[in-house]
Write an enzyme that holds these catalytic residues in place. Structure first.
Site, mmCIF file in Angstrom:
data_model
loop_
_atom_site.group_PDB
_atom_site.id
_atom_site.type_symbol
_atom_site.label_atom_id
_atom_site.label_comp_id
_atom_site.label_asym_id
_atom_site.label_seq_id
_atom_site.Cartn_x
_atom_site.Cartn_y
_atom_site.Cartn_z
ATOM 1 N N LYS A 1 35.390 45.996 44.070
ATOM 2 C CA LYS A 1 36.558 46.867 44.153
ATOM 3 C C LYS A 1 36.298 48.102 43.299
ATOM 4 O O LYS A 1 36.018 47.991 42.108
ATOM 5 C CB LYS A 1 37.806 46.124 43.654
ATOM 6 C CG LYS A 1 39.061 47.004 43.535
ATOM 7 C CD LYS A 1 40.304 46.176 43.221
ATOM 8 C CE LYS A 1 41.513 47.064 42.916
ATOM 9 N NZ LYS A 1 42.735 46.290 42.609
ATOM 10 N N ASP B 1 44.278 53.378 39.829
ATOM 11 C CA ASP B 1 45.295 52.734 40.657
ATOM 12 C C ASP B 1 46.680 53.138 40.186
ATOM 13 O O ASP B 1 47.242 52.555 39.263
ATOM 14 C CB ASP B 1 45.119 51.208 40.605
ATOM 15 C CG ASP B 1 46.127 50.485 41.490
ATOM 16 O OD1 ASP B 1 46.836 51.162 42.274
ATOM 17 O OD2 ASP B 1 46.195 49.238 41.408
ATOM 18 N N LYS C 1 53.329 52.781 40.061
ATOM 19 C CA LYS C 1 53.436 51.941 38.872
ATOM 20 C C LYS C 1 54.239 52.691 37.804
ATOM 21 O O LYS C 1 54.269 53.917 37.797
ATOM 22 C CB LYS C 1 52.037 51.635 38.334
ATOM 23 C CG LYS C 1 51.224 50.672 39.202
ATOM 24 C CD LYS C 1 49.847 50.444 38.608
ATOM 25 C CE LYS C 1 48.960 49.572 39.480
ATOM 26 N NZ LYS C 1 49.388 48.177 39.561
ATOM 27 N N ASP D 1 40.105 50.117 37.225
ATOM 28 C CA ASP D 1 40.303 49.314 38.439
ATOM 29 C C ASP D 1 39.071 49.360 39.347
ATOM 30 O O ASP D 1 39.092 48.837 40.464
ATOM 31 C CB ASP D 1 41.556 49.811 39.177
ATOM 32 C CG ASP D 1 42.284 48.704 39.938
ATOM 33 O OD1 ASP D 1 42.043 47.519 39.620
ATOM 34 O OD2 ASP D 1 43.075 49.025 40.845
ATOM 35 N N ASP E 1 50.579 48.920 46.515
ATOM 36 C CA ASP E 1 49.907 48.570 45.261
ATOM 37 C C ASP E 1 48.988 47.353 45.434
ATOM 38 O O ASP E 1 48.211 47.033 44.536
ATOM 39 C CB ASP E 1 50.953 48.316 44.168
ATOM 40 C CG ASP E 1 50.378 48.451 42.773
ATOM 41 O OD1 ASP E 1 49.222 48.899 42.649
ATOM 42 O OD2 ASP E 1 51.098 48.110 41.811
ATOM 43 N N GLU F 1 46.282 47.230 47.024
ATOM 44 C CA GLU F 1 45.295 48.051 47.718
ATOM 45 C C GLU F 1 43.887 47.490 47.617
ATOM 46 O O GLU F 1 43.051 47.760 48.485
ATOM 47 C CB GLU F 1 45.334 49.482 47.168
ATOM 48 C CG GLU F 1 44.506 49.729 45.896
ATOM 49 C CD GLU F 1 44.986 48.959 44.670
ATOM 50 O OE1 GLU F 1 46.146 48.489 44.667
ATOM 51 O OE2 GLU F 1 44.202 48.811 43.713
ATOM 52 N N ARG G 1 42.607 44.511 47.991
ATOM 53 C CA ARG G 1 42.225 43.636 49.105
ATOM 54 C C ARG G 1 41.956 44.440 50.379
ATOM 55 O O ARG G 1 41.176 44.021 51.224
ATOM 56 C CB ARG G 1 43.318 42.574 49.325
ATOM 57 C CG ARG G 1 44.657 43.133 49.689
ATOM 58 C CD ARG G 1 45.784 42.136 49.460
ATOM 59 N NE ARG G 1 46.124 42.000 48.040
ATOM 60 C CZ ARG G 1 47.035 41.174 47.554
ATOM 61 N NH1 ARG G 1 47.686 40.357 48.361
ATOM 62 N NH2 ARG G 1 47.293 41.121 46.265
HETATM 63 N N1 BES Z 1 44.805 46.690 40.054
HETATM 64 C C1 BES Z 1 45.958 45.880 40.209
HETATM 65 C C2 BES Z 1 45.827 44.526 39.517
HETATM 66 C C3 BES Z 1 45.877 44.546 38.018
HETATM 67 C C4 BES Z 1 47.095 44.436 37.365
HETATM 68 C C5 BES Z 1 44.725 44.614 37.278
HETATM 69 C C6 BES Z 1 47.140 44.416 35.985
HETATM 70 C C7 BES Z 1 44.772 44.601 35.896
HETATM 71 C C8 BES Z 1 45.977 44.498 35.246
HETATM 72 C C9 BES Z 1 46.209 45.609 41.702
HETATM 73 O O1 BES Z 1 45.828 46.617 42.564
HETATM 74 C C10 BES Z 1 47.682 45.429 41.883
HETATM 75 O O2 BES Z 1 48.397 46.368 41.675
HETATM 76 N N2 BES Z 1 48.084 44.226 42.265
HETATM 77 C C11 BES Z 1 49.442 43.903 42.472
HETATM 78 C C12 BES Z 1 49.554 43.154 43.773
HETATM 79 C C13 BES Z 1 50.963 42.940 44.245
HETATM 80 C C14 BES Z 1 51.607 44.260 44.614
HETATM 81 C C15 BES Z 1 50.923 42.012 45.440
HETATM 82 C C16 BES Z 1 49.904 43.044 41.305
HETATM 83 O O3 BES Z 1 49.118 42.220 40.828
HETATM 84 O O4 BES Z 1 51.022 43.242 40.844
HETATM 85 ZN ZN ZN Z 2 44.305 47.849 41.907
HETATM 86 MN MN MN Z 3 47.369 48.072 42.858
#
Ligand code: BES
Ligand code: ZN
Ligand code: MN
Length: 497
Positions: free
Chosen positions: A259, A264, A271, A283, A342, A344, A346
């Site tokens: 990734k 992000d 966010k 990220d 968010d 993204e 995947r």
């Molecule tokens: N990059 C984030 C995941 C993340 C969160 C990494 C905190 C490090 C610290 C990812 O892209 C994300 O935003 N995931 C969301 C998914 C949800 C919207 C289904 C999440 O984990 O809240």
């Molecule tokens: Zn992310």
């Molecule tokens: Mn995200």
């Protein structure tokens, strides 16, 4: 419209570290001595166990005592029970030694004989010391945690294996530092395009073939996940494909998918502006770990063929951004309803997983800062792992254990697969409110076509709030050493469930 960049100049520090093995402690600098439970401190300290205890030292991991010596600074480093001394204990001890004397740039460590083979012990020691001293300040002057030389003190009969271990450790340190460097660069400075340039430069030097896929090439390939996430950004996307080919017939073919979200912001699902989200510059740690790891493969004589796919873009909100509810077509033709912009990671990973299955490949391992849920579950020291092949997941676990980048397996629980059903597309990109790490992995599983696959979620481990053992405060480079070890020890999975 382009803007003139207000950013400081971009540097990837490459410091030379002098490594040596000596049968006598050098004069000057600092000399570290491990002290095991129930054993007397070394003669060089001029003190006995009762005296060092009175000075507040105990021979426990994490404890150190700095003493003025006649020729050099003497550092006692607690190491626990001698019987428990494994590579991780030695790595950690070296890191505590390096941190105990921040002003010393020449370090020597007296390396005791333990059950750890000398070459592994030497590699672990230089990793611990050098990674503890890592610093990458960007556009600011600051105290430099320099390390000019690292010497292992041991009998001449051990010199050959220790030297070999030091050389291996140095390569692993370089790989990890590169990962930390790129992950630590802010999103505005290290764009997807710029990472492509860095990969082309460093990849070529490391004997990799590097292919860059720009926006037009991605359109040609039908990479709707990467293109979709990129829609909101003024910065173009980039897929970086790295190939390592060993000399002679490869012993296996491994694909790595990373990734590479340069920043992000969450897209239209923006966010909040808290401090946690300033870490979203990292990220792209999965992509960075693959780049770091792959630059080490030739030097370490990897016999497997390794192909890396780095899926790079930022995830920004704008008038052109992907909308909640949009439907996109991924490489291979599956359609995805975007419930949350968010989620993204995947989306960008799915295209590469499909591409990886289209070439001859024995296994695919992906690595991603994928879910906040993984950070909540395992904290910042343990990564999550899931997969469709127990043998491959076991290889990941074994590598994680050897390099002390711990992973723990979560179930790829098909019972939750229904949460990804969409009424109007093949899939939706988000499950329900719970088990977020598992539903993210279930999404990825839809794109691997049954090829043996393991997924490593490093959302928690990519970053550390404080210096802990080999980890530095900030970006940790977690994954680089794990992936190197995995590639070096790769065996074609037998395909058991
Ligand atoms: N990059 C984030 C995941 C993340 C969160 C990494 C905190 C490090 C610290 C990812 O892209 C994300 O935003 N995931 C969301 C998914 C949800 C919207 C289904 C999440 O984990 O809240
Ligand atoms: Zn992310
Ligand atoms: Mn995200």
């Amino acid at each position: 419209m382009t803007h003139s960049a207000p950013y400081p100049p971009f540097t990837l520090p490459q410091r030379q570290l002098g490594l040596s093995v000596s049968d006598a402690a050098p004069s000057g600098g600092a000399v570290g001595h491990l002290v095991f439970t129930g054993e007397e401190p070394p003669a060089a300290s001029g003190l006995d166990a009762a005296r060092v205890a009175a000075l507040g030292f105990a021979p426990e991991p994490g404890k150190t005592l700095v003493l003025p010596g006649a020729e050099s600074v003497v550092v006692l480093v607690g190491a626990g029970d001698r019987a428990n001394a494994d590579a991780a204990v030695l790595r950690d001890a070296a890191s505590h030694f390096a941190r105990a004397v921040p002003g010393q740039v020449d370090l020597a460590l007296v390396l005791p004989e333990t059950a750890v083979p000398d070459a592994d012990a030497a590699a672990a020691a230089v990793e611990g010391a050098a990674l503890a001293r890592y610093v990458h300040r960007i556009g600011a002057e600051g105290p430099e945690a320099r390390l000019d030389s690292f010497t292992l003190v041991a009998g001449a009969d051990r010199a050959e294996s220790l030297s070999a271990g030091l050389a291996r450790g140095e390569v692993l340190v370089r790989a990890t530092k590169l990962t930390r460097d790129v992950a630590g660069l802010p999103g505005g400075m290290l764009t997807a395009t710029r990472l492509g340039e860095v990969a082309a430069d460093l990849g070529a030097k490391a004997g990799l073939s590097v292919e860059l896929f720009d926006e037009d090439a991605l359109v040609e390939l039908g990479c709707g996940g990467l293109l979709g996430v990129n829609l909101g950004s003024v910065e173009p996307p980039m897929m970086i494909k790295l190939v390592y080919r060993p000399e002679g017939e490869p012993t296996g073919r491994l694909a790595l998918v990373g990734k590479g979200i340069m920043y992000d912001a969450g897209g239209l699902a923006l966010k909040p502006g808290d401090e946690v989200h300033a870490t979203m510059k990292n990220d792209m740690t999965g992509a960075g770990a693959i780049l770091g790891a792959m630059t080490a493969l030739r030097d370490l004589g990897c016999t497997a063929q390794v192909t890396g796919y780095l899926m790079c873009t930022d995830n920004m909100p704008s008038g052109s951004a992907l909308r909640m509810g949009d439907i996109i077509v991924m490489r291979g033709g599956k359609t995805v309803e975007v419930i949350n912009t968010d989620a993204e990671g995947r989306l960008v990973m799915a295209d590469a997983l499909v591409l990886a299955t289209e070439e001859p490949v024995d296994a695919i391992v992906d690595i991603a800062t994928l879910t906040g849920a993984c950070l909540r579950t395992f904290g910042t020291e343990i990564a999550g792992v899931m997969g469709n092949d127990a043998g491959l997941v076991d290889q990941v676990k074994a590598s994680a254990e050897r390099v002390d980048e711990p992973v723990w397996e979560l179930p790829l629980a098909q019972r939750y697969r229904g949460e990804l059903d969409s009424g109007i597309a093949d899939l939706r990109n988000m499950g329900g409110p719970n088990a977020g790490s598992i539903t993210a992995a279930l999404f990825l599983n839809e794109f691997v076509g049954g090829v043996p696959w393991a997924h490593i979620d490093i959302a928690g481990t990519a970053q550390s709030g404080s210096a802990v053992k080999w980890r530095n405060k900030g970006t940790t480079g977690f994954g680089a050493r794990l992936l190197v070890d995995l590639a070096l020890n790769f065996r074609v999975p037998r395909g058991e469930p």
